[in-house]
Motif scaffolding. Structure first.
Motif, short mmCIF file in Angstrom:
data_model
loop_
_atom_site.label_atom_id
_atom_site.label_comp_id
_atom_site.label_asym_id
_atom_site.label_seq_id
_atom_site.Cartn_x
_atom_site.Cartn_y
_atom_site.Cartn_z
N ARG A 14 0.81 -1.22 0.00
CA ARG A 14 0.00 0.00 0.00
C ARG A 14 0.85 1.27 0.00
O ARG A 14 0.49 2.25 -0.64
CB ARG A 14 -0.94 -0.04 1.21
CG ARG A 14 -2.06 0.93 1.16
CD ARG A 14 -3.10 0.73 2.27
NE ARG A 14 -2.52 0.49 3.59
CZ ARG A 14 -2.53 -0.69 4.22
NH1 ARG A 14 -3.08 -1.73 3.67
NH2 ARG A 14 -1.99 -0.82 5.42
N VAL A 15 1.97 1.28 0.72
CA VAL A 15 2.75 2.51 0.84
C VAL A 15 3.73 2.73 -0.32
O VAL A 15 4.29 3.83 -0.44
CB VAL A 15 3.53 2.59 2.18
CG1 VAL A 15 2.57 2.59 3.34
CG2 VAL A 15 4.58 1.51 2.28
N CYS A 16 3.92 1.77 -1.17
CA CYS A 16 4.87 1.92 -2.28
C CYS A 16 4.35 2.98 -3.26
O CYS A 16 3.30 2.80 -3.88
CB CYS A 16 5.09 0.61 -3.00
SG CYS A 16 6.29 0.75 -4.34
N PRO A 17 5.09 4.08 -3.42
CA PRO A 17 4.62 5.16 -4.29
C PRO A 17 4.66 4.84 -5.78
O PRO A 17 4.05 5.54 -6.58
CB PRO A 17 5.53 6.33 -3.95
CG PRO A 17 6.78 5.70 -3.45
CD PRO A 17 6.36 4.42 -2.77
N VAL A 18 5.38 3.77 -6.16
CA VAL A 18 5.49 3.44 -7.58
C VAL A 18 4.87 2.07 -7.90
O VAL A 18 5.05 1.54 -8.99
CB VAL A 18 6.96 3.48 -8.05
CG1 VAL A 18 7.50 4.90 -7.99
CG2 VAL A 18 7.83 2.52 -7.26
N ALA A 19 4.15 1.50 -6.94
CA ALA A 19 3.47 0.20 -7.11
C ALA A 19 4.41 -0.89 -7.59
O ALA A 19 4.10 -1.64 -8.50
CB ALA A 19 2.27 0.36 -8.05
N ALA A 20 5.58 -0.98 -6.94
CA ALA A 20 6.56 -1.99 -7.31
C ALA A 20 6.33 -3.31 -6.60
O ALA A 20 6.97 -4.31 -6.93
CB ALA A 20 7.98 -1.49 -7.01
N LEU A 21 5.43 -3.35 -5.62
CA LEU A 21 5.13 -4.56 -4.89
C LEU A 21 3.68 -4.97 -5.10
O LEU A 21 2.80 -4.10 -5.24
CB LEU A 21 5.35 -4.36 -3.39
CG LEU A 21 6.78 -4.11 -2.94
CD1 LEU A 21 6.80 -3.70 -1.46
CD2 LEU A 21 7.65 -5.33 -3.17
N ARG A 22 3.45 -6.28 -5.11
CA ARG A 22 2.07 -6.76 -5.17
C ARG A 22 2.01 -8.12 -4.48
O ARG A 22 3.04 -8.79 -4.30
CB ARG A 22 1.57 -6.86 -6.60
CG ARG A 22 2.28 -7.83 -7.47
CD ARG A 22 1.76 -7.79 -8.91
NE ARG A 22 2.63 -8.56 -9.79
CZ ARG A 22 2.52 -9.85 -10.03
NH1 ARG A 22 1.54 -10.53 -9.48
NH2 ARG A 22 3.36 -10.46 -10.83
#
Length: 62
Positions: A52-60
């Motif tokens: 949720r906190v990743c500003p570049v949506a690098a995690l899922r």
């Protein structure tokens, strides 16, 4: 459940490390390292916070 890193997308902000230091960390070069891909049921809230906190949506989560 697994946490997946899109390495080319990651910019090394470190917010995920702050949210879930048991699951991920930045190495000495500022590269994100997954301490483990398999997430236990008890770590799901931490993994969700990191995603949720990743500003570049690098995690899922999968």
């Amino acid at each position: 459940m697994k946490i997946v890193l899109d390495r080319p997308r990651c910019e090394g902000h470190g917010l995920c490390e702050e949210a879930a230091p048991q699951l991920v960390h930045l190495d000495d070069d500022g590269e994100l390292v997954l301490d483990r891909e398999e997430i236990s049921d008890t770590d799901v809230p931490l993994a969700n916070a990191a995603v949720r906190v990743c500003p570049v949506a690098a995690l899922r989560l999968t």
